[in-house]
Design a protein around this motif. Structure first.
Motif, short mmCIF file in Angstrom:
data_model
loop_
_atom_site.label_atom_id
_atom_site.label_comp_id
_atom_site.label_asym_id
_atom_site.label_seq_id
_atom_site.Cartn_x
_atom_site.Cartn_y
_atom_site.Cartn_z
N LEU A 477 0.69 -0.87 0.25
CA LEU A 477 -0.04 -0.09 0.08
C LEU A 477 0.99 1.22 0.14
O LEU A 477 0.48 2.29 -0.65
CB LEU A 477 -0.89 -0.25 1.28
CG LEU A 477 -2.06 0.81 1.28
CD1 LEU A 477 -3.04 0.91 0.14
CD2 LEU A 477 -2.67 0.62 2.53
N ALA A 478 1.88 1.15 0.74
CA ALA A 478 2.91 2.30 0.81
C ALA A 478 3.47 2.75 -0.52
O ALA A 478 4.06 3.86 -0.64
CB ALA A 478 4.06 2.09 1.82
N GLY A 516 10.24 -0.77 -4.08
CA GLY A 516 9.13 -0.18 -4.86
C GLY A 516 8.40 0.97 -3.97
O GLY A 516 7.66 1.50 -4.47
N LEU A 517 8.93 1.33 -2.76
CA LEU A 517 8.23 2.23 -2.00
C LEU A 517 8.82 3.70 -2.55
O LEU A 517 9.89 3.98 -2.94
CB LEU A 517 8.96 2.29 -0.50
CG LEU A 517 8.44 1.04 0.43
CD1 LEU A 517 9.02 1.35 1.62
CD2 LEU A 517 6.90 1.09 0.36
N ARG A 518 8.07 4.80 -2.61
CA ARG A 518 8.16 5.94 -2.84
C ARG A 518 9.36 6.64 -2.29
O ARG A 518 10.16 6.94 -2.92
CB ARG A 518 6.89 6.94 -2.67
CG ARG A 518 5.69 6.45 -3.58
CD ARG A 518 4.59 7.17 -3.36
NE ARG A 518 4.16 7.13 -2.16
CZ ARG A 518 4.19 8.11 -0.92
NH1 ARG A 518 5.05 9.03 -1.09
NH2 ARG A 518 3.78 7.76 0.15
N GLU A 519 9.22 6.41 -0.92
CA GLU A 519 10.58 6.74 -0.13
C GLU A 519 10.55 6.22 1.06
O GLU A 519 9.58 5.62 1.84
CB GLU A 519 10.23 8.49 0.30
CG GLU A 519 10.46 9.38 -0.64
CD GLU A 519 10.12 10.86 -0.06
OE1 GLU A 519 11.00 12.05 -0.21
OE2 GLU A 519 9.29 11.07 0.68
N ILE A 520 11.78 5.59 1.26
CA ILE A 520 11.91 4.51 2.56
C ILE A 520 11.66 5.41 3.92
O ILE A 520 11.41 4.68 4.69
CB ILE A 520 13.49 3.95 2.45
CG1 ILE A 520 13.38 2.87 3.46
CG2 ILE A 520 14.45 5.00 2.89
CD1 ILE A 520 12.67 1.51 2.70
N ARG A 521 11.92 6.52 3.80
CA ARG A 521 11.86 7.05 5.03
C ARG A 521 10.48 7.16 5.79
O ARG A 521 10.26 7.47 6.90
CB ARG A 521 12.25 8.78 4.95
CG ARG A 521 11.33 9.37 4.20
CD ARG A 521 11.75 10.83 3.82
NE ARG A 521 10.96 11.68 3.18
CZ ARG A 521 10.46 12.84 3.46
NH1 ARG A 521 10.31 13.13 4.63
NH2 ARG A 521 9.53 13.53 2.59
N VAL A 561 18.42 0.45 1.07
CA VAL A 561 17.41 1.30 0.20
C VAL A 561 17.65 2.82 0.78
O VAL A 561 17.80 3.69 -0.19
CB VAL A 561 16.12 0.94 0.21
CG1 VAL A 561 15.09 2.00 -0.25
CG2 VAL A 561 15.82 -0.59 -0.10
N ALA A 562 17.77 3.00 2.07
CA ALA A 562 17.96 4.49 2.54
C ALA A 562 19.23 5.00 2.09
O ALA A 562 19.27 6.07 1.71
CB ALA A 562 17.99 4.43 4.09
N ILE A 563 20.32 4.38 1.98
CA ILE A 563 21.54 4.59 1.47
C ILE A 563 21.57 5.27 0.03
O ILE A 563 22.07 6.50 -0.12
CB ILE A 563 22.59 3.86 1.63
CG1 ILE A 563 22.83 3.35 3.15
CG2 ILE A 563 24.04 4.43 1.11
CD1 ILE A 563 23.93 2.38 3.47
N ARG A 564 20.75 4.47 -0.63
CA ARG A 564 20.62 4.85 -2.13
C ARG A 564 19.88 6.04 -2.38
O ARG A 564 20.19 6.98 -2.87
CB ARG A 564 19.91 3.69 -2.80
CG ARG A 564 20.63 2.52 -3.20
CD ARG A 564 20.13 1.63 -4.21
NE ARG A 564 19.00 1.17 -3.99
CZ ARG A 564 18.47 -0.06 -3.48
NH1 ARG A 564 19.46 -0.78 -2.79
NH2 ARG A 564 17.47 -0.38 -3.19
N GLU A 565 18.81 6.16 -1.54
CA GLU A 565 17.88 7.48 -1.65
C GLU A 565 18.85 8.62 -0.96
O GLU A 565 18.57 9.92 -1.37
CB GLU A 565 16.58 7.34 -0.59
CG GLU A 565 15.74 6.32 -1.48
CD GLU A 565 14.41 6.19 -0.71
OE1 GLU A 565 14.02 7.08 0.31
OE2 GLU A 565 13.58 5.30 -1.10
N LEU A 566 19.39 8.42 0.03
CA LEU A 566 20.22 9.47 0.73
C LEU A 566 21.40 9.96 -0.34
O LEU A 566 21.54 11.30 -0.57
CB LEU A 566 21.15 8.98 1.92
CG LEU A 566 21.70 10.00 2.74
CD1 LEU A 566 20.81 11.01 3.44
CD2 LEU A 566 22.79 9.54 3.72
#
Length: 690
Positions: A477-478, A516-521, A561-566
């Protein structure tokens, strides 16, 4: 609905639920004891409205001797004095075969005509007036006519009991006419009367006609020789009737007698409601109202215990009920959120408010007790409202609209969709399957659905397989619906699910879901809540084994995932939104104990030139500005956060280059900003070398 809950009297002793049969039998014995040939006797069955007088009359009639002919007389079915007298003698005729004979009917008719003046009747004009005058001029007077009827009845030998129910329904003139009829025109030997009435109500009706209340009571004493007061219904019997009525409500309304809603209402009944629900009629009325309105709102849309208590308030304190919606802010504890200077009314203020509204101290106290049951916050401070109780601001309006308001979402539909989730196989969830709830495009609906799901699935998630399925759905859902992942609702739900999750069998599937989440945060709050629950709330022995396994698995996956987004955020130009995203993600990595991995990968990205150093340092630099532009003021650098994210050796060796050299479009103001950041970083690095 069971016929028990219609307002129909008990017909036989077999249906007696209040143990009125012994009283009724004794009353019948008293009537049976009147000897043959005795003068007319009047018995009274006295009780408040709704106390079961009609039922008692039926039970008495059941135990009368075979030689007593019981007939029913309904004085309130006629509209004038002459009609009442005609109905009275018509009833008498129906009880006496001798009087019903054709030759005797004229004797009775003559007596009726002679009796009208005794009742104060005024004949009409024309033919009616001439006929009445002629009847009054006949040689035989009223006494002679009365004796004729008396002899006919004596020759028959049977005893007649004329039963008159609902005497207290009559208006003053009607009530007085009935009493005169019984006292003067119906006192035949072997003809007796059984009247059922509320003493206070009948005195109220007679008072204007006889001059005072005391005279009304004295007048009744002269008419009724044997007033028999119905014993008050025992509380135990009324409770049994109430329980049967509640059990007969629409299926699933209270689940069972051990449900929280039922127990809460039972407590309220014992402490408060039983003081006012004191008759069979009041029980029936309450159950009938509850049954009707609960089907309108739906048993899955409200807390049924609160709904029953509110039904009681509406029936017994309608003026208070009408004010509740105006008092919503006070009752649901929203005042402080709307106004920092708000002061909630205390207990004494509520009593004063209710007393002013009701004008009675005792009733105000009972109303206050009812309010206390419905709205704990008004006596216990800002108590946290529970879903779906009346005191919860999101559910409050449902109880008065008897349905789900626009902009809200049906709990029944959310329940159904939760069951749909649990029924999925291994295939991917479908957005179209949840358009009414979780994937709705209507603003706020998805968020409300997740909030309800957190409450609904809390006990369900104790089952490990259910926790696994629901967690998979929440993460899916997220990835498809931003509205559903508003912080409070989503954090609560995912946190509780992860705390009870027994562990992921397929880590590759987990990694794909997180990617697949829009943002892991958006998982930050849920992970923190899960950790708190495992450390301070849940009993480890009651959770799936091994407790916390899912949390230990998901954290490393989240860190990746968070490191990639950061790193992606670090490549972006500075802005308030981007800065917030960067530090939210930075904090998530720290909470998941992933800073060491992050330091290595961020350092590699800097060394390879994948990240521009000035852009990264900008997140840790504060540049003051004045009228001269961004770069003309002072500034500072927060190196502690920076050195946790980048190796010192990498920081020492960093090649400083302008973002424009990496293809970024840089305005003059931004260039001054970056010049200042570069100066701050260079100055800090020089100090590091020393």
């Amino acid at each position: 609905m069971n016929s028990l809950w219609s307002d129909v009297e008990v017909k036989t002793s077999a249906a007696d639920r209040l143990n009125r049969e012994p009283f009724s039998r004794k009353a019948a014995d008293l009537i049976n004891s009147v000897p043959h040939g005795a003068e007319s006797t009047v018995f009274g069955i006295i009780g408040a409205w709704g106390s079961g007088k009609s039922s008692v009359l039926n039970l008495i009639e059941e135990h009368l001797s075979d030689d007593i002919q019981a007939v029913r007389f309904s004085p309130w079915a006629v509209t004038d004095t002459s009609g009442l007298l005609a109905e009275f003698y018509s009833t008498l005729l129906s009880a006496s075969p001798h009087l019903s004979k054709k030759k005797n009917r004229e004797v009775v008719a003559a007596l009726v005509r002679k009796g009208l003046p005794a009742l104060g009747a005024i004949p009409g004009a024309g033919t009616a007036l001439r006929d009445t005058a002629n009847s009054l001029l006949t040689p035989e007077n009223w006494n002679a006519q009365f004796e004729k009827v008396q002899r006919i009845l004596e020759s028959e030998g049977a005893r007649i009991l004329m039963i008159v129910d609902d005497v207290d329904r009559l208006h003053g003139e009607e009530a007085l006419t009935l009493m005169k009829t019984i006292r003067m025109l119906g006192r035949f030997s072997n003809v007796h009367y059984l009247l059922a009435y509320d003493h206070e109500a009948l005195c109220d009706a007679l008072e204007p006609k006889v001059g005072s209340r005391d005279r009304a009571a004295a007048y009744l004493e002269k008419i009724v020789q044997y007033p028999l007061t119905i014993p008050a219904a025992q509380r135990r019997h009324l409770k049994l009737l109430l329980d049967e009525g509640l059990d007969d409500l629409p299926a699933g309304t209270l689940l069972d007698r051990n449900s929280g809603a039922r127990i809460r209402f039972e407590w309220f009944y014992e402490e408060t409601a039983s003081k006012l629900i004191t008759t069979v009629r009041s029980v029936k009325r309450f159950v009938s109202q509850a049954s009707h309105y609960i089907t309108l709102v739906g048993v899955d849309e409200v807390d049924v215990g609160d709904f029953l208590t509110l039904t009681f308030l509406r029936l017994h304190f309608p003026h208070v009920y009408e004010k509740l919606r105006l008092w919503k802010v006070d009752l649901t504890g929203q005042g402080g959120a709307l106004d920092p200077n708000y002061k909630a009314p205390d207990k004494n203020e509520w009593l004063e408010r209710l007393g002013s509204l009701l004008g009675d101290t005792t009733r105000a106290r009972w109303a206050a007790e009812t309010m206390k049951s419905l709205f704990p916050a008004i006596y216990h401070g800002n108590a946290s409202p529970e879903v779906p109780r009346l005191s919860h601001p999101d559910y409050f309006d449902r109880y008065f609209l008897f349905g789900v308001p626009e902009g809200d979402v049906s709990d029944l539909q959310v329940n159904a969709d939760i069951q749909r989730v649990l029924g999925y196989g291994s295939e991917e969830f479908s957005v179209d399957d949840f358009r009414a709830t979780f994937t709705s495009e209507t603003p706020g609906t998805s968020y409300a659905s997740v909030e309800k799901a957190a409450s609904i699935t809390r006990p369900m998630a104790d089952d490990p397989a259910t926790a696994v399925r629901l967690t998979s759905f929440a993460l899916w859902l997220a990835s498809v619906n931003s509205d559903a992942t508003s912080p409070v609702a989503f954090d609560t739900w995912t946190g509780e699910l992860l705390a009870k999750h027994p562990g992921f069998d397929d880590l590759s599937q987990l990694n794909a879901r997180l990617g697949g989440l829009r943002e892991i945060r958006m998982l930050s709050g849920g992970l923190n809540r899960a950790s708190t629950l495992l450390e301070h709330v849940y009993d480890q022995g009651e959770l799936a084994v091994p407790a916390g396994a899912a949390l230990s698995q998901i954290k490393p996956a989240v860190v990746e995932v968070a490191i990639r987004e950061l790193i992606d955020y670090a490549k972006s130009m500075p802005s308030p939104v981007n800065t917030r995203r960067f530090f939210d993600t930075y904090g998530l990595i720290r909470d998941c104990e992933g800073l060491q991995v992050a330091r290595r990968k961020v350092s590699d990205a800097l060394e390879s030139g994948d990240i521009n150093a000035v852009l990264l340092v900008s997140f840790f630099a504060t540049v003051d500005s004045d009228s001269g532009g961004m770069g003309n003021g002072g500034g500072s650098l927060s190196p502690d956060g920076l050195v946790q994210l980048v190796d010192l050796d990498t920081l020492r060796a960093l090649e400083i280059r302008a973002p424009s050299q990496d293809g970024y479009t840089v305005t003059a103001d931004l260039q001054r900003h970056f010049d200042k950041v570069t100066s701050l970083f260079s100055h800090w690095r020089e100090g590091l070398e020393k």
